[in-house]
Scaffold this active site. Structure first.
Site, PDB file in Angstrom:
ATOM      1  N   LYS A  44      -7.704   1.325  -3.159  1.00  0.00           N
ATOM      2  CA  LYS A  44      -7.222   0.859  -1.622  1.00  0.00           C
ATOM      3  C   LYS A  44      -7.183   2.045  -0.664  1.00  0.00           C
ATOM      4  CE  LYS A  44      -4.677  -1.946   1.273  1.00  0.00           C
ATOM      5  NZ  LYS A  44      -5.662  -2.826   1.973  1.00  0.00           N
TER       6      LYS A  44
ATOM      7  N   LYS B 253       0.925   5.313   8.136  1.00  0.00           N
ATOM      8  CA  LYS B 253       1.377   5.485   6.757  1.00  0.00           C
ATOM      9  C   LYS B 253       0.106   5.484   5.820  1.00  0.00           C
ATOM     10  CE  LYS B 253       2.285   1.427   4.635  1.00  0.00           C
ATOM     11  NZ  LYS B 253       1.390   1.280   3.679  1.00  0.00           N
TER      12      LYS B 253
ATOM     13  N   THR C  43       0.834  -1.350   0.124  1.00  0.00           N
ATOM     14  CA  THR C  43      -0.035  -0.014  -0.014  1.00  0.00           C
ATOM     15  C   THR C  43       1.185   1.317   0.036  1.00  0.00           C
ATOM     16  OG1 THR C  43      -1.543  -1.325   1.278  1.00  0.00           O
ATOM     17  CG2 THR C  43      -1.875   1.165   1.082  1.00  0.00           C
TER      18      THR C  43
HETATM   19  P1  NAD Z   1       5.639  -6.264   7.632  1.00  0.00           P
HETATM   20  O1  NAD Z   1       6.217  -5.176   8.269  1.00  0.00           O
HETATM   21  O2  NAD Z   1       5.130  -7.507   8.338  1.00  0.00           O
HETATM   22  O3  NAD Z   1       6.486  -7.109   6.268  1.00  0.00           O
HETATM   23  C1  NAD Z   1       7.012  -6.402   5.172  1.00  0.00           C
HETATM   24  C2  NAD Z   1       8.316  -7.190   5.010  1.00  0.00           C
HETATM   25  O4  NAD Z   1       9.154  -6.692   4.050  1.00  0.00           O
HETATM   26  C3  NAD Z   1       9.271  -7.429   6.164  1.00  0.00           C
HETATM   27  O5  NAD Z   1       9.664  -8.756   6.108  1.00  0.00           O
HETATM   28  C4  NAD Z   1      10.711  -6.824   5.782  1.00  0.00           C
HETATM   29  O6  NAD Z   1      11.795  -7.258   6.193  1.00  0.00           O
HETATM   30  C5  NAD Z   1      10.613  -6.687   4.469  1.00  0.00           C
HETATM   31  N1  NAD Z   1      11.317  -5.813   3.320  1.00  0.00           N
HETATM   32  C6  NAD Z   1      11.200  -4.395   3.754  1.00  0.00           C
HETATM   33  N2  NAD Z   1      12.207  -3.787   2.909  1.00  0.00           N
HETATM   34  C7  NAD Z   1      12.334  -4.507   2.169  1.00  0.00           C
HETATM   35  C8  NAD Z   1      13.508  -4.552   0.833  1.00  0.00           C
HETATM   36  N3  NAD Z   1      13.887  -3.338   0.498  1.00  0.00           N
HETATM   37  N4  NAD Z   1      13.427  -5.881   0.175  1.00  0.00           N
HETATM   38  C9  NAD Z   1      12.902  -6.914   0.463  1.00  0.00           C
HETATM   39  N5  NAD Z   1      12.076  -7.270   1.480  1.00  0.00           N
HETATM   40  C10 NAD Z   1      11.944  -6.025   2.484  1.00  0.00           C
HETATM   41  O7  NAD Z   1       4.354  -5.727   6.694  1.00  0.00           O
HETATM   42  P2  NAD Z   1       3.086  -6.221   6.350  1.00  0.00           P
HETATM   43  O8  NAD Z   1       2.024  -6.199   7.209  1.00  0.00           O
HETATM   44  O9  NAD Z   1       3.191  -7.604   5.381  1.00  0.00           O
HETATM   45  O10 NAD Z   1       2.838  -5.067   5.118  1.00  0.00           O
HETATM   46  C11 NAD Z   1       3.399  -5.113   3.866  1.00  0.00           C
HETATM   47  C12 NAD Z   1       2.672  -4.069   2.962  1.00  0.00           C
HETATM   48  O11 NAD Z   1       1.271  -4.645   2.767  1.00  0.00           O
HETATM   49  C13 NAD Z   1       2.298  -2.841   3.504  1.00  0.00           C
HETATM   50  O12 NAD Z   1       2.569  -1.708   2.492  1.00  0.00           O
HETATM   51  C14 NAD Z   1       0.985  -2.648   4.074  1.00  0.00           C
HETATM   52  O13 NAD Z   1       0.356  -1.596   4.114  1.00  0.00           O
HETATM   53  C15 NAD Z   1       0.194  -3.815   2.992  1.00  0.00           C
HETATM   54  N6  NAD Z   1      -0.996  -4.347   3.723  1.00  0.00           N
HETATM   55  C16 NAD Z   1      -1.053  -5.048   4.957  1.00  0.00           C
HETATM   56  C17 NAD Z   1      -2.033  -5.615   5.326  1.00  0.00           C
HETATM   57  C18 NAD Z   1      -2.092  -6.289   6.999  1.00  0.00           C
HETATM   58  O14 NAD Z   1      -2.981  -6.622   7.482  1.00  0.00           O
HETATM   59  N7  NAD Z   1      -0.825  -6.533   7.398  1.00  0.00           N
HETATM   60  C19 NAD Z   1      -3.193  -5.815   4.620  1.00  0.00           C
HETATM   61  C20 NAD Z   1      -3.190  -5.201   3.424  1.00  0.00           C
HETATM   62  C21 NAD Z   1      -2.124  -4.594   2.867  1.00  0.00           C
END
Ligand code: NAD
Length: 316
Positions: free
Chosen positions: A190, A265, A107
């Protein structure tokens, strides 16, 4: 010929999404994985290699060199720029392949998606589409996510790429694939959704705290709201009061789910999007200020954002 997949970002959402790909894809397909935090990759290999080959690589470029289809889900716009556009280790530095399909599920703001997608296209690195997801960690685990899609040519399904629908079907429900228009349009949809769900979550936390402190039993109060005009997805599935909804993060001490920092965010994205189109974001702005305070509170950091109820001193 087997299709090879690449997955970048094995966090709260990425891990179960990648798991569904590995479980449902042909055992002849290799899944290439990369996360800056390498223990997540090691854990994934240890737990899921029985479903088929998994290879850990050490950069996004390596993922792109090996995979036909790449899915990324990482925290924010800065990470997306690094993963796709870094001149040394980004996808753009991989060997050119105009048929490579990239589903970027994070997102982030729509302008970054347009900038990154256009740079990828200009470099003959393949087809980048914005495919943010909804359904949270439970939807990612169940493989029932919805996808909101924006693409260079505002078309759908096979016209964007022959493998698009099949790939999303490994992680989501086809009746919830929404073709929103040009590049960035999936994110526009979104961001609107999250503006709404984020404000409703805070309103739910405040309403539950008010009712319980006024002497209404928490279970009765939930029943009343569930059967009245205040009913919502957030109150039914992410209810912020511990013990009210068994499957909600609040009932497991707010573990997992959508981190409080992520809500800052997303609410910022919503408020900025409002400013860009001349809509006054009164509820979003107020929610953002409160979420900012909660996100740095030691009771809330890294917990599901419904922990905002605890931040409000709601009775537990
Ligand atoms: P998270 O922090 O649990 O996971 C993110 C992952 O990305 C981590 O494992 C981190 O080490 C990795 N990462 C960071 N920078 C990186 C890079 N440069 N290269 C490779 N890996 C990298 O976050 P999340 O909850 O999984 O959310 C991820 C995205 O999905 C966000 O944008 C969030 O807004 C979106 N999202 C989250 C949810 C939710 O319920 N958690 C739902 C829909 C959308």
């Amino acid at each position: 010929m087997a299709i090879h997949y690449g997955f970048i970002g094995l966090g709260a959402m990425g891990y179960p999404m990648a798991l569904n790909i590995r479980r449902k894809a042909s055992p002849e397909s290799t899944l290439y994985i990369y996360d800056v935090h390498s223990p997540f990759c090691e854990k994934f290999v240890a737990e899921n290699s029985s479903y088929g080959p998994i290879k850990v690589v050490s950069s996004a470029r390596e993922v792109a060199d090996m995979a036909d289809i790449i899915i990324s889900i990482i925290p924010a716009a800065s990470h997306v720029k690094t993963v796709y556009l870094d001149a040394k280790n980004g996808i753009i530095a991989a060997k050119s392949n105009q048929k490579r399909l990239m589903l970027e599920c994070s997102t982030i703001d729509a302008q970054t998606a347009r900038d990154v997608g256009n740079a990828i296209l200009d470099a003959s690195s393949g087809i980048y589409i914005d495919t943010p997801v909804s359904g949270g960690v439970p939807g990612a685990l169940a493989g029932t996510l919805s996808f909101m899609i924006g693409s260079q040519e505002p078309s759908a399904g096979f016209d964007i790429h022959p493998q698009l629908e099949a790939t999303m079907s490994l992680m989501g429900t086809p009746s919830k694939f929404f073709y929103c228009g040009k590049l960035g349009a999936g994110l526009a949809a979104k961001i609107s959704n999250n503006y709404l769900s984020g404000t409703i979550l805070l309103a739910s936390a405040e309403a539950m705290a008010i009712g319980i402190k006024s002497g209404i039993d928490k279970h009765l109060l939930y029943k009343v709201i569930h059967n009245s005009t205040g009913q919502s997805f957030m109150c039914d599935h992410v209810n912020p009061v511990p013990g009210v909804v068994a499957h909600a993060p609040a009932s497991r001490d707010y573990e997992g789910g959508f981190k409080a920092q992520m809500m800052v965010k997303d609410m910022t994205l919503g408020v900025d999007a409002a400013a860009a189109v001349g809509i006054k974001p009164s509820t979003g702005q107020a929610a953002l200020e409160l979420y900012k305070e909660a996100a740095v509170d030691s009771r809330c950091i890294d917990r599901d954002v419904s922990v905002v109820y605890r931040f409000l001193n709601g009775p537990e």
